[in-house]
Design a protein around this motif. Sequence first.
Motif, mmCIF file in Angstrom:
data_model
loop_
_atom_site.group_PDB
_atom_site.id
_atom_site.type_symbol
_atom_site.label_atom_id
_atom_site.label_comp_id
_atom_site.label_asym_id
_atom_site.label_seq_id
_atom_site.Cartn_x
_atom_site.Cartn_y
_atom_site.Cartn_z
ATOM 1 N N THR A 270 95.334 44.348 143.592
ATOM 2 C CA THR A 270 96.499 44.014 144.500
ATOM 3 C C THR A 270 96.465 42.692 144.962
ATOM 4 O OG1 THR A 270 95.396 44.954 146.525
ATOM 5 C CG2 THR A 270 96.764 46.285 145.185
ATOM 6 N N ARG A 271 95.391 41.796 144.677
ATOM 7 C CA ARG A 271 95.334 40.464 145.478
ATOM 8 C C ARG A 271 96.620 39.682 145.056
ATOM 9 N NH1 ARG A 271 90.439 37.315 143.324
ATOM 10 N NH2 ARG A 271 91.015 39.050 141.529
ATOM 11 N N CYS A 272 96.968 38.467 145.978
ATOM 12 C CA CYS A 272 98.125 37.732 145.807
ATOM 13 C C CYS A 272 97.305 36.561 144.824
ATOM 14 C CB CYS A 272 98.452 37.008 146.849
ATOM 15 S SG CYS A 272 99.052 38.190 148.217
ATOM 16 N N ILE A 273 98.265 36.175 143.899
ATOM 17 C CA ILE A 273 98.130 35.106 142.965
ATOM 18 C C ILE A 273 98.564 33.905 143.524
ATOM 19 C CG2 ILE A 273 98.556 34.225 140.529
ATOM 20 C CD1 ILE A 273 99.202 36.809 139.777
ATOM 21 N N SER A 274 99.321 33.919 144.310
ATOM 22 C CA SER A 274 100.103 32.767 145.033
ATOM 23 C C SER A 274 101.045 33.142 146.257
ATOM 24 C CB SER A 274 100.984 31.974 143.849
ATOM 25 O OG SER A 274 101.765 30.998 144.391
ATOM 26 N N ASN A 275 101.314 32.045 146.926
ATOM 27 C CA ASN A 275 102.314 32.416 148.002
ATOM 28 C C ASN A 275 103.636 32.802 147.347
ATOM 29 O OD1 ASN A 275 100.978 31.477 150.479
ATOM 30 N ND2 ASN A 275 100.719 29.711 149.411
ATOM 31 N N ALA A 276 104.186 33.902 147.712
ATOM 32 C CA ALA A 276 105.691 34.176 147.290
ATOM 33 C C ALA A 276 106.582 34.473 148.274
ATOM 34 C CB ALA A 276 105.286 35.510 146.418
ATOM 35 N N VAL A 277 107.796 34.110 148.019
ATOM 36 C CA VAL A 277 108.843 34.321 148.908
ATOM 37 C C VAL A 277 109.890 35.050 148.161
ATOM 38 C CG1 VAL A 277 110.473 33.212 150.399
ATOM 39 C CG2 VAL A 277 108.360 32.383 150.298
ATOM 40 N N MET A 278 110.211 36.088 148.660
ATOM 41 C CA MET A 278 111.533 36.978 148.004
ATOM 42 C C MET A 278 112.715 37.171 148.918
ATOM 43 S SD MET A 278 113.126 40.122 147.875
ATOM 44 C CE MET A 278 112.456 41.044 148.887
ATOM 45 N N ILE A 279 113.780 36.707 148.237
ATOM 46 C CA ILE A 279 115.045 36.858 148.821
ATOM 47 C C ILE A 279 115.865 37.822 148.344
ATOM 48 C CG2 ILE A 279 117.272 35.519 149.139
ATOM 49 C CD1 ILE A 279 115.645 32.970 148.591
ATOM 50 N N ASN A 280 116.431 38.784 149.077
ATOM 51 C CA ASN A 280 117.395 39.699 148.665
ATOM 52 C C ASN A 280 118.878 38.990 148.340
ATOM 53 O OD1 ASN A 280 116.216 42.181 148.652
ATOM 54 N ND2 ASN A 280 116.306 42.450 150.569
ATOM 55 N N LEU A 281 119.457 39.262 147.386
ATOM 56 C CA LEU A 281 120.616 38.508 146.708
ATOM 57 C C LEU A 281 121.635 39.673 147.082
ATOM 58 C CD1 LEU A 281 121.967 36.159 145.387
ATOM 59 C CD2 LEU A 281 121.369 37.282 143.374
ATOM 60 N N LEU A 282 122.501 39.401 148.255
ATOM 61 C CA LEU A 282 123.442 40.337 148.658
ATOM 62 C C LEU A 282 124.938 39.820 148.432
ATOM 63 C CD1 LEU A 282 121.875 40.938 152.394
ATOM 64 C CD2 LEU A 282 121.326 42.166 150.424
ATOM 65 N N HIS B 165 117.421 40.077 143.299
ATOM 66 C CA HIS B 165 116.435 39.235 144.253
ATOM 67 C C HIS B 165 115.999 38.356 143.689
ATOM 68 C CE1 HIS B 165 113.143 41.897 142.381
ATOM 69 N NE2 HIS B 165 112.362 40.814 142.675
ATOM 70 N N ILE B 166 115.426 37.419 144.223
ATOM 71 C CA ILE B 166 114.995 36.071 143.590
ATOM 72 C C ILE B 166 113.354 35.859 144.263
ATOM 73 C CG2 ILE B 166 115.024 33.524 143.341
ATOM 74 C CD1 ILE B 166 117.530 35.165 142.502
ATOM 75 N N THR B 167 112.548 35.878 143.583
ATOM 76 C CA THR B 167 111.103 35.575 144.276
ATOM 77 C C THR B 167 110.699 34.011 143.567
ATOM 78 O OG1 THR B 167 110.197 37.780 143.789
ATOM 79 C CG2 THR B 167 108.661 36.099 143.786
ATOM 80 N N ILE B 168 110.224 33.247 144.634
ATOM 81 C CA ILE B 168 109.680 32.089 144.594
ATOM 82 C C ILE B 168 108.243 31.991 144.745
ATOM 83 C CG2 ILE B 168 109.791 29.411 145.297
ATOM 84 C CD1 ILE B 168 112.627 31.960 146.503
ATOM 85 N N VAL B 169 107.295 31.387 143.729
ATOM 86 C CA VAL B 169 105.940 31.488 143.883
ATOM 87 C C VAL B 169 105.538 29.696 143.814
ATOM 88 C CG1 VAL B 169 105.527 33.668 142.761
ATOM 89 C CG2 VAL B 169 105.608 31.671 141.354
ATOM 90 N N ASP B 170 104.688 29.714 144.827
ATOM 91 C CA ASP B 170 104.177 28.178 144.864
ATOM 92 C C ASP B 170 102.823 28.403 145.705
ATOM 93 O OD1 ASP B 170 103.823 25.333 145.648
ATOM 94 O OD2 ASP B 170 106.140 25.465 144.953
ATOM 95 N N GLN B 171 102.053 27.458 145.097
ATOM 96 C CA GLN B 171 100.581 27.413 145.726
ATOM 97 C C GLN B 171 100.846 26.818 147.240
ATOM 98 O OE1 GLN B 171 97.960 29.053 144.593
ATOM 99 N NE2 GLN B 171 98.921 29.638 142.871
ATOM 100 N N ASN B 172 101.630 26.053 147.564
ATOM 101 C CA ASN B 172 102.114 25.561 148.827
ATOM 102 C C ASN B 172 103.140 26.583 149.531
ATOM 103 O OD1 ASN B 172 103.500 23.856 150.829
ATOM 104 N ND2 ASN B 172 102.376 22.295 150.202
ATOM 105 N N ARG B 173 102.950 27.043 150.557
ATOM 106 C CA ARG B 173 103.582 28.013 151.370
ATOM 107 C C ARG B 173 104.931 27.311 151.761
ATOM 108 N NH1 ARG B 173 102.905 32.764 154.579
ATOM 109 N NH2 ARG B 173 104.400 32.936 156.296
ATOM 110 N N ASP B 174 104.660 26.273 152.565
ATOM 111 C CA ASP B 174 105.938 25.304 152.995
ATOM 112 C C ASP B 174 106.834 25.031 151.698
ATOM 113 O OD1 ASP B 174 105.018 25.867 155.652
ATOM 114 O OD2 ASP B 174 103.958 23.749 155.633
ATOM 115 N N ALA B 175 106.325 24.748 150.629
ATOM 116 C CA ALA B 175 107.159 24.320 149.605
ATOM 117 C C ALA B 175 108.029 25.782 149.173
ATOM 118 C CB ALA B 175 106.429 23.808 148.419
ATOM 119 N N ALA B 176 107.237 26.873 148.972
ATOM 120 C CA ALA B 176 107.997 28.019 148.721
ATOM 121 C C ALA B 176 109.049 28.253 149.496
ATOM 122 C CB ALA B 176 107.049 29.216 148.627
ATOM 123 N N ILE B 177 108.756 28.183 150.788
ATOM 124 C CA ILE B 177 109.869 28.371 151.897
ATOM 125 C C ILE B 177 111.116 27.506 151.692
ATOM 126 C CG2 ILE B 177 110.345 28.765 154.349
ATOM 127 C CD1 ILE B 177 107.349 29.448 154.647
#
Length: 379
Positions: A300-312, A353-365
């Motif tokens: 279950t470990r994270c590969i990267s930082n990930a941000v998920m946005i619900n597309l409403l 939904h959209i997922t954004i993965v980035d090793q840099n958390r701030d960049a993902a946000i």
Amino acid sequence: MAKQISDLKLGILGGGQLGRMLIQEAINYNLTTLVLDPDTDAPCKHIANYFECGSITDFDTVYNFGKKADIITIEIEKVNIEALEQLEKEGKHVFPQSRVIRLIQDKGVQKQFFKENNIPTAPFQLVNTKEDIRNSNFSFPYILKQRKDGYDGKGVMRINNVADIDNAFDAPCLIEELVDFEKEVAVIVARNSKGDIKTFPMVEMEFNAEANLVEFLIGPSTYPEALQHKAEVIAKNIASSLNVTGLLAVEMFVTKNGDLLVNELAPRPHNSGHQTIEGNYVSQFAQHLRSIFNLPLGDTRCISNAVMINLLGEKNHNGVAKYQGLEKILGIDGVYIHLYGKKYTKPFRKMGHITIVDQNRDAAIQKANFIKNTLKVIS
């Protein structure tokens, strides 16, 4: 089970986006999937091996559908429990078990379960009528929740004063103390029939206040490790106490003084786990299949930082869905698009939904904020 997983038929009650993503994973196992849903245009319709349009709350429909499958699971809790109980008596495997679904269908019973098992949760009181609400000892403001059938922010209201009680739900409810929380977080826990348990790392959620839906999710959390560990222990304790087979999403509040309070449970893949498809070594959907087929649980470990946005669906838009700004966001690295196959949009309907993965958390946000302002579902 004596049969190989690819020889088994998986019946799914509910044909929405959760079922769709579960089938997308099940295809990798050569599983045969059967879906029951009342919507003739359900997202699962064209990807299930067998699709039946029918009520998931009707005894005969659910019972007859269940007889066609080897294992039955759900993507929504509002299903006919009596039919599932009968299928279990006849030797069908139902995961999560019908007794677990029955408990979670009723928020009042769920809260009593928390209390009886020393699971931290906000103070509450069960009420049946508006008169009961008027006679409660709770200080304003407080939260009123319908015990049954509430979902995605429906069936929940804030009671600010005596006048609000006039417009309160006229149904069995629970009153809950209004928690002054800092953040809502979630831990998804998986348990197979052998009793193996694994949790996904804790995630943090941002809400759309108007729709009362998760709009923004970030994983892994940046809360101190001690708090994250505490959240995972709570989730494991709940799964063990329930003796559940399958996935359990445990939604919690982090209070202003750093305590954790369990809000609600969902015994299935959940909105707070969509980012695991790209962000973790195993996705919540693969883990659910591993759990209900009694297979070894995945990493279950994270590969990267990930941000998920619900597309409403956008406000004031009803009709055939159009996705404005799709090409602009496809030019961004680390962006993964999941559209749910829903033909029609309406305000705040979950369309993808959209997922954004980035090793840099701030960049993902930062990318997530750009996408949120760029991609719109209109009609």
